[in-house]
Scaffold this motif. Structure first.
Motif, PDB file in Angstrom:
ATOM      1  N   GLY A 394       0.831  -1.199   0.000  1.00 36.42           N
ATOM      2  CA  GLY A 394       0.000   0.000   0.000  1.00 36.42           C
ATOM      3  C   GLY A 394       0.861   1.242   0.000  1.00 36.42           C
ATOM      4  N   LEU A 395       1.961   1.214   0.764  1.00 39.27           N
ATOM      5  CA  LEU A 395       2.900   2.336   0.759  1.00 39.27           C
ATOM      6  C   LEU A 395       3.584   2.484  -0.594  1.00 39.27           C
ATOM      7  N   VAL A 396       3.872   1.350  -1.237  1.00 35.00           N
ATOM      8  CA  VAL A 396       4.474   1.400  -2.577  1.00 35.00           C
ATOM      9  C   VAL A 396       3.536   2.102  -3.550  1.00 35.00           C
ATOM     10  N   GLY A 397       2.251   1.752  -3.492  1.00 33.76           N
ATOM     11  CA  GLY A 397       1.277   2.377  -4.384  1.00 33.76           C
ATOM     12  C   GLY A 397       1.134   3.867  -4.124  1.00 33.76           C
ATOM     13  N   MET A 398       1.099   4.259  -2.848  1.00 34.78           N
ATOM     14  CA  MET A 398       0.988   5.683  -2.527  1.00 34.78           C
ATOM     15  C   MET A 398       2.219   6.442  -3.003  1.00 34.78           C
ATOM     16  N   ARG A 399       3.389   5.857  -2.774  1.00 30.36           N
ATOM     17  CA  ARG A 399       4.628   6.524  -3.215  1.00 30.36           C
ATOM     18  C   ARG A 399       4.659   6.670  -4.741  1.00 30.36           C
ATOM     19  N   GLU A 400       4.192   5.655  -5.441  1.00 26.71           N
ATOM     20  CA  GLU A 400       4.151   5.726  -6.903  1.00 26.71           C
ATOM     21  C   GLU A 400       3.178   6.795  -7.365  1.00 26.71           C
ATOM     22  N   ARG A 401       2.016   6.866  -6.729  1.00 23.51           N
ATOM     23  CA  ARG A 401       1.003   7.853  -7.130  1.00 23.51           C
ATOM     24  C   ARG A 401       1.511   9.269  -6.909  1.00 23.51           C
ATOM     25  N   VAL A 402       2.151   9.510  -5.748  1.00 24.27           N
ATOM     26  CA  VAL A 402       2.673  10.841  -5.465  1.00 24.27           C
ATOM     27  C   VAL A 402       3.854  11.159  -6.385  1.00 24.27           C
ATOM     28  N   GLY A 403       4.681  10.145  -6.660  1.00 20.74           N
ATOM     29  CA  GLY A 403       5.828  10.371  -7.531  1.00 20.74           C
ATOM     30  C   GLY A 403       5.421  10.748  -8.950  1.00 20.74           C
ATOM     31  N   LEU A 404       4.316  10.184  -9.435  1.00 20.58           N
ATOM     32  CA  LEU A 404       3.863  10.521 -10.785  1.00 20.58           C
ATOM     33  C   LEU A 404       3.427  11.979 -10.888  1.00 20.58           C
ATOM     34  N   LEU A 405       3.073  12.566  -9.750  1.00 18.68           N
ATOM     35  CA  LEU A 405       2.713  13.987  -9.747  1.00 18.68           C
ATOM     36  C   LEU A 405       3.897  14.857  -9.339  1.00 18.68           C
ATOM     37  N   HIS A 406       5.106  14.238  -9.265  1.00 17.12           N
ATOM     38  CA  HIS A 406       6.324  14.964  -8.910  1.00 17.12           C
ATOM     39  C   HIS A 406       6.227  15.532  -7.494  1.00 17.12           C
ATOM     40  N   GLY A 407       5.570  14.792  -6.625  1.00 20.15           N
ATOM     41  CA  GLY A 407       5.451  15.215  -5.239  1.00 20.15           C
ATOM     42  C   GLY A 407       6.429  14.482  -4.340  1.00 20.15           C
ATOM     43  N   GLU A 408       6.281  14.702  -3.040  1.00 13.29           N
ATOM     44  CA  GLU A 408       7.149  14.084  -2.029  1.00 13.29           C
ATOM     45  C   GLU A 408       6.282  13.239  -1.094  1.00 13.29           C
ATOM     46  N   PHE A 409       6.783  12.044  -0.770  1.00 11.98           N
ATOM     47  CA  PHE A 409       6.032  11.113   0.072  1.00 11.98           C
ATOM     48  C   PHE A 409       6.955  10.535   1.127  1.00 11.98           C
ATOM     49  N   THR A 410       6.505  10.522   2.375  1.00 14.10           N
ATOM     50  CA  THR A 410       7.249   9.890   3.460  1.00 14.10           C
ATOM     51  C   THR A 410       6.270   9.116   4.331  1.00 14.10           C
ATOM     52  N   ALA A 411       6.763   8.038   4.907  1.00 10.49           N
ATOM     53  CA  ALA A 411       5.954   7.219   5.807  1.00 10.49           C
ATOM     54  C   ALA A 411       6.881   6.556   6.801  1.00 10.49           C
ATOM     55  N   GLY A 412       6.497   6.570   8.068  1.00 10.16           N
ATOM     56  CA  GLY A 412       7.326   5.937   9.071  1.00 10.16           C
ATOM     57  C   GLY A 412       6.773   6.151  10.461  1.00 10.16           C
ATOM     58  N   PRO A 413       7.387   5.513  11.458  1.00 16.19           N
ATOM     59  CA  PRO A 413       6.916   5.649  12.838  1.00 16.19           C
ATOM     60  C   PRO A 413       7.066   7.079  13.339  1.00 16.19           C
ATOM     61  N   ARG A 414       6.160   7.486  14.210  1.00 17.52           N
ATOM     62  CA  ARG A 414       6.248   8.786  14.864  1.00 17.52           C
ATOM     63  C   ARG A 414       7.196   8.693  16.056  1.00 17.52           C
TER      64      ARG A 414
END
Length: 434
Positions: A394-414
């Motif tokens: 799911g994180l891979v898909g979100m990162r791919e979707r944001v990357g296609l719009l030339h955006g920045e994506f991060t995910a991790g523990p708080r």
């Protein structure tokens, strides 16, 4: 407590530590065999002539120094470490007065062999195996050529353990490479599936925009002679929608390399209308346009649905909401939707917060964070979203979707516990909804 400190000690110890422990344990065992322990009438093994002499002790100290040096090199230069350990095993056999390299002195070599076979390339692993076998056979051959007695049985036992350890290491490496290849292939499939999904959603967005264009064009055609100002307004709406749709297609399809050939494009039908009608036709109900794809306007409905699944969602909107291009609006909603789904499936938390920040005119900032499972939370949904409990794609898909719009994506523990997903999507200047 951090994940590193919570890990078992045996998982945090490097192969070099294991080799050093194996050498010291083998040396202790060898010494104990040559001492009369309580309850014994005599030692199990006769001591060598030089075992307790200064020269014998010196060789034992030098062999231990070589073994510890090889253990320190095992993580960085495994082949050199194996050479040190083999030299230590050969040197240690002289003061012991044995006819072959003892198995106890070969344990550290076995650790090095396993490390090389399981982590290094095949050619390096093969060379290490030949070197380990060659030293044992060479030591045996030297004793035979010199006319000394040779412990052939002991040498065979040592070679058997070395071969078994090497095979286990090779098997572990092959299993790890296969697992990595499987994960890479699954991640690649997840990216392809996400791109196909984006392509289908882009098709729906374009179909919706074209449907609006068709309705506006039909209305303009009906009133162009009698109400030209209304026709001019409809043509302006058509121009705006067309430009924005074209811009969205360029943003998305320019980065996609895979087309979705499974779904045939839908046809948007323009309803038939009489050729000659009065201007009051604009007051009549218009035919329904194709359903609009979901966007940030659907967040409240997403929160309501998630609440029914047991996770209370708080939606925070920072800054004045603004109209967004349909592709950015849809992608933002999909990122938030997938993040909330991850909270429901994997976090064990009963609350999460969605933050949509509109303050930067050039960037749309999205954040989804959860506090993690509480002390009394049920364990049914406590699963690591990037590891054992979920696929992590799911994180891979979100990162791919944001990357296609030339955006920045991060995910991790708080830092204080829980999990956070953030995405920054660039918004074209002067963008307007299609």
């Amino acid at each position: 407590m951090s994940a590193t400190s919570a890990a078992p000690l045996r998982k945090r110890m490097t192969p070099g530590w294991w080799a050093a422990i194996a050498w010291l344990a083998g040396l202790l065992f060898t010494v104990l065999l040559r001492l009369r322990l309580p309850g014994q009438e005599s030692a199990d093994v006769l001591r060598g002539v030089v075992f307790l002499r200064w020269d014998g002790l010196t060789m034992l100290v030098l062999a231990t120094a070589l073994a510890l040096r090889g253990s320190a090199l095992l993580d960085r230069r495994p082949t050199a470490a194996l050479g040190h350990l083999l030299a230590a095993a050969v040197l240690c056999s002289f003061p012991l007065g044995v006819t072959a390299i003892p198995l106890a002195q070969y344990l550290a070599v076995d650790v090095a062999l396993y490390t090389i076979a399981s982590h290094r390339p095949t050619n390096e692993s093969d060379r290490a195996a030949f070197l380990a076998v060659g030293v044992v056979l060479g030591h045996l051959a030297v004793r035979l050529l010199a006319g000394w007695s040779a412990g052939t049985t002991t040498a065979l036992a040592v070679l058997s353990t070395a071969g078994a350890v090497w095979l286990v290491g090779r098997s572990a490496r092959q299993n790890r490479l296969h697992a990595e290849e499987t994960r890479a292939r699954a991640a690649e499939q997840a990216v392809i599936a996400e791109r196909l999904r984006i392509a289908r959603e882009m098709h729906d967005t374009v179909a919706h925009s074209i449907g609006i264009v068709a309705l506006q064009a039909g209305a303009a055609r009906l009133v162009i002679d009698k109400r030209p100002e209304l026709a001019r307004e409809a043509l302006g709406e058509i121009e705006t929608a067309s430009r924005e749709t074209l811009a969205g297609l360029r943003r998305m399809l320019g980065a996609l390399r895979t087309a979705d050939t499974a779904d045939a494009p839908d046809t948007v039908a323009t309803p038939a209308t009489p050729a000659d009608v009065s201007p009051d036709v604009l007051a009549e109900p218009a035919p329904p346009a194709p359903a609009a794809p979901p966007g940030l306007a659907s967040l409240d409905r997403l929160a309501e649905t998630t609440g029914a699944a047991g996770v209370r969602v708080t939606v925070r909107r920072v800054g004045a909401p603004r109209p967004l291009p349909p592709d950015i609006d849809l992608s933002a909603f999909r990122v938030l939707q997938e993040s909330v789904t991850n909270v429901v499936r994997h976090s064990g938390a009963d609350t999460c917060t969605i933050t949509v920040d509109h303050r930067d005119p050039d960037t749309l900032a999205l954040t989804v964070e959860d506090p993690g499972p509480g002390p009394g939370a049920a364990t049914g949904r406590r699963r690591d979203r990037a590891g054992g409990g979920g696929s992590g794609y799911g994180l891979v898909g979100m990162r791919e979707r944001v990357g296609l719009l030339h955006g920045e994506f991060t995910a991790g523990p708080r830092p204080g516990g829980g999990f956070r997903v953030t995405a920054h999507l660039p918004v074209p200047s002067g963008a307007a909804p299609a």
